[in-house]
Design an enzyme around this catalytic site. Structure first.
Site, PDB file in Angstrom:
ATOM      1  CB  ILE A 195      -0.971   0.004   1.203  1.00  0.00           C
ATOM      2  CG1 ILE A 195      -0.212  -0.118   2.522  1.00  0.00           C
ATOM      3  CG2 ILE A 195      -1.985  -1.110   1.067  1.00  0.00           C
ATOM      4  CD1 ILE A 195      -1.107   0.027   3.758  1.00  0.00           C
ATOM      5  N   GLY A 201       1.754  -6.755   8.596  1.00  0.00           N
ATOM      6  CA  GLY A 201       1.957  -7.310   7.266  1.00  0.00           C
ATOM      7  C   GLY A 201       3.309  -7.960   7.082  1.00  0.00           C
ATOM      8  CB  ILE A 248      15.341  -1.478  11.284  1.00  0.00           C
ATOM      9  CG1 ILE A 248      14.851  -0.824  12.579  1.00  0.00           C
ATOM     10  CG2 ILE A 248      14.933  -0.656  10.073  1.00  0.00           C
ATOM     11  CD1 ILE A 248      13.343  -0.737  12.724  1.00  0.00           C
ATOM     12  CG  LEU A 249      12.834  -6.482   8.634  1.00  0.00           C
ATOM     13  CD1 LEU A 249      11.633  -7.293   8.169  1.00  0.00           C
ATOM     14  CD2 LEU A 249      13.937  -7.399   9.152  1.00  0.00           C
ATOM     15  CD  GLU A 294      -1.347   0.382  12.395  1.00  0.00           C
ATOM     16  OE1 GLU A 294      -2.567   0.490  12.460  1.00  0.00           O
ATOM     17  OE2 GLU A 294      -0.756  -0.709  12.340  1.00  0.00           O
TER      18      GLU A 294
END
Length: 709
Positions: A460, A503, A585-586, A661
């Site tokens: 998104i 997600g 953190i990817l 979020e």
């Protein structure tokens, strides 16, 4: 260093970026086919009542109009799981803006003209759209959203509050808020015999297919839903919305491919909104600044169509050590559109109120607000007693304070000024739960040396394709450019929506497992690969959704600096800084983008975003971007996002927590607390618009002269 070293965490550019900036990325309304028709919905113009008559003749007489569907002739639907999707099934009008018809035409212009020409008669009924804390219809629901208990009670909060050395008893108000993604909700549908194909602007195709199967009484394997590119959603596209049902209806009626793209001004009434929340916080503390009692009560509204209870008191169950704790949710069913998910539902408004109250308590105690939060750090989750899998809020507060220069802050309100500008700074904490759901994924090694990964994720605008490719490359030990990822097709298999900051954890766990299995098979394979390659699949059911003995949350700290113009009342945010503890953190580039986006959205909540329900007409007054103001780049001149390294083995194979979020959680409170520091005035209702601020400034300077204002 090999090609696969440090692939996770690297600031890799988004794979679809070029398509988007060159205009070749196709969204749901951009799939033309010969004979494609357009449809335009007809919203109800009464607050509550019934349709008593429909005259479609004037519309059908217009050139290009193909059909007019209303409750009188629309296909009958199966019982929906979500009652907001039962469109054109009854003459009943539950709220203004409810769709009572749809016009299908050769062109968008003809459909719009046709919708305006349809004559609808109504019988009105008395209505109630106004929420108050003392509303006679307010009740305690069975549960709040997410299955959280509506009420929790530990110890004796009332007695502990009465005995506390320092007490704060305050109320806050957050107005209705709207998602307003860049791409409004749209769907394109066509039938091929008994098979249905849909392009939908949705955060999850699995849920759309399941609901369409129920409504149109089709086996799911006859429905294909795709959402290749989605221009934002912020929760409003997390579940199917009425436009997809109308598109499928219209396509069946006309035998055409049909697109329904909702005008932006229709969105507030039919795709959900953040419900208004009225908060009462009672905080008691001892002489050392440690909480002795915490009570958070929330009153909100829902519609008469479907109960939706914003879980705004839930974060109070997580944040601070208080031996006596009560949280309560009340809800009033009104004649309003059904509220729904909006970025960080519950945590966003709840933490605004809690973190504002904590700032007020710090002022009463004369304790630094950063130090007050650190003093009340719990050893385990207050509500459940479970140990935290990881909790580095204190590190976030300290690192943020260091980066922000908090040590040099004069705690006295109105201690800094530059001409007519008052300058202040504020802090607030942030939290968001770790959520994960089952998912399926597959990975295939191809004879050309490449890999194909398939998972029904939805991107998104967050860079999901890119991060999933990084997860796959890491698990395979392969160069990133050898991994291709296919997403957003219900035919791939079930997957959760892009929402709840879940997600990447959900999809990524399945991708990781499939790739690990594939790597094992390749290690056992001798000789060249067969033409079809070698494949492996994964289904994380039973593991991803297994109950954890740990309380799993991300945490963070926000710092804000503001200027308040004493002449105009305008508040400007000159600095926003966030420091987060969100597992591994990817992708540093996309993570920073997500954090900054959430922080800026919180700034909009604090200063510009406002919506009101007109008590007579029952409509949201601010229905488009001309009247509902979202922040732009110029509204914050300096915004930074950082994170602390956090290793947590109790999460998922990647060690990651959600980041979509937590950036918004606490951001508005930090801005509000900074405004108090600048002005010495405590504002307890959002947003802090110039008229509201200026009125308070004038009353503060000339209290006697403002008695009649």
């Amino acid at each position: 260093m090999t090609a696969t070293d440090a692939v996770l965490g690297a600031p890799v550019e988004r794979r679809e970026g070029r398509e988007k900036v060159t205009g070749t990325a196709r969204y749901a309304a951009e799939y033309p086919a010969p004979g494609r028709a357009q449809a335009w919905p007809i919203p109800a113009t009464v607050v509550r009542g019934r349709v008593t008559g429909v005259d479609a003749g004037p519309a059908l007489a217009l050139p290009g109009v193909l059909a007019v569907l209303t409750h009188e002739n629309a296909p009958r639907l199966g019982a929906p799981d979500d009652p907001t999707l039962a469109v054109l099934q009854s003459p009943h009008v539950p709220h203004r803006g409810w769709f009572v018809g749809v016009v299908v035409a050769e062109t968008l212009e003809a459909a719009r003209a046709g919708a305006a020409a349809v004559r609808i008669g109504y019988r009105t009924e008395p209505h109630d759209v106004t929420l108050t804390a003392a509303h006679s219809g307010a009740y305690i629901p069975d549960s709040a959203n997410g299955g959280f208990p509506a009420v929790t009670d530990q110890g004796d909060p009332d007695g502990a509050f009465a005995d506390s050395e320092t007490r704060v008893d305050v109320e806050y108000r957050v107005p209705p808020l709207h998602n307003h993604p860049m791409e409004p909700h749209a769907s394109t549908a066509h039938w091929d015999g008994d098979r249905l194909f849909v392009h939908c602007s949705s955060q999850g195709t699995t849920a759309v297919r399941k609901e369409l199967a129920r409504l149109f009484e089709l086996p799911e394997d006859r429905i294909t839903v795709r959402a290749e590119h989605v221009g934002g959603g912020f929760g409003s596209k997390g579940t199917p919305r009425p436009e997809v049902v109308l598109a499928v209806m219209a396509a069946r009626e006309t035998g055409r491919q049909v697109t329904v793209a909702l005008p932006r001004r229709y969105l507030p009434a039919v795709v959900g909104h953040r419900a208004p929340t009225l908060h009462r916080l009672r905080l008691g503390a001892d002489g050392g600044g440690r909480l002795t009692s915490l009570v958070h009560e929330v009153t909100t509204h829902t519609s008469r169509v479907k109960e939706f209870v914003e879980q705004a008191a839930v974060p109070a169950r997580v944040m601070y050590a208080a031996p006596a704790l009560r949280t309560v949710h009340r809800v009033a069913a009104l004649d309003v559109p059904t509220p729904s998910w909006m970025r960080a539902p519950g945590e966003c408004p709840g933490m605004y109120a809690l973190e504002s109250a904590m700032d007020e308590l710090a002022c009463e105690l004369g304790v630094d607000p950063v130090e007050l939060r650190i003093r009340n750090e719990p050893g385990s989750e207050p509500d459940s007693g479970r140990p935290f899998s990881s909790r580095h809020l204190v590190e976030c507060l300290r690192e943020g304070a260091r980066r922000f220069g908090w040590e040099g802050r004069d705690p006295r309100p109105r201690s800094r000024a530059a001409g007519p500008l008052l300058i202040g700074s504020g802090v607030a904490s942030a939290t968001y739960p770790v959520l994960v759901s089952p998912c399926v994924a597959s990975a295939r090694a191809l004879p050309d040396g490449g890999f194909l990964v398939r998972v029904n994720a939805t991107d998104i605008g967050t860079g999901a394709r890119t991060v999933l490719a990084q997860i796959a490359a890491d698990a395979l030990g392969a160069p990133l450019d050898r991994v291709r990822v296919e997403v957003a097709d219900s035919g791939i298999g079930f997957a959760p929506m892009a929402g709840g900051s879940s997600g990447t954890a959900s999809w990524g766990s399945a991708v990781h497992e499939a790739c690990v299995r594939l790597a094992g098979r390749l290690a056992e394979h001798a000789g060249p690969l067969p033409p079809e390659g070698v494949a492996a699949e994964a289904d994380t059911s039973g593991t991803a959704d297994a109950e954890s003995p740990f309380a799993r949350h991300a945490f963070g700290a926000h710092f804000a600096e503001v200027t308040v113009d004493t002449v105009s009342g305008e508040v400007r945010v000159t600095r926003l800084l966030g420091v987060f503890a969100a597992g591994r953190i990817l992708n540093a580039r996309t993570a920073r983008s997500q954090f900054i986006g959430g922080m800026t959205m919180g700034l909009g909540m604090a200063l510009t975003e406002d919506s009101t329900v007109d008590p007579e007409f029952g409509d949201f007054v601010e229905r488009d971007l001309a009247s509902y103001h979202v922040p732009a780049h110029a509204d914050v001149t300096d915004v930074e996002a950082h994170w602390v390294d956090e290793e947590d083995e109790h999460l998922n194979p990647m060690g990651s927590k959600g980041i979509g979020e937590i950036g918004i959680v606490g951001s508005a409170a930090a801005v509000g607390n900074a405004v108090h520091h600048a002005t010495g005035i405590r504002f307890r209702e959002l947003p802090l618009t110039p008229d509201r601020v200026l009125t308070a400034l004038l009353a503060h300077e000339h209290p006697a002269g403002m008695l009649g204002v």
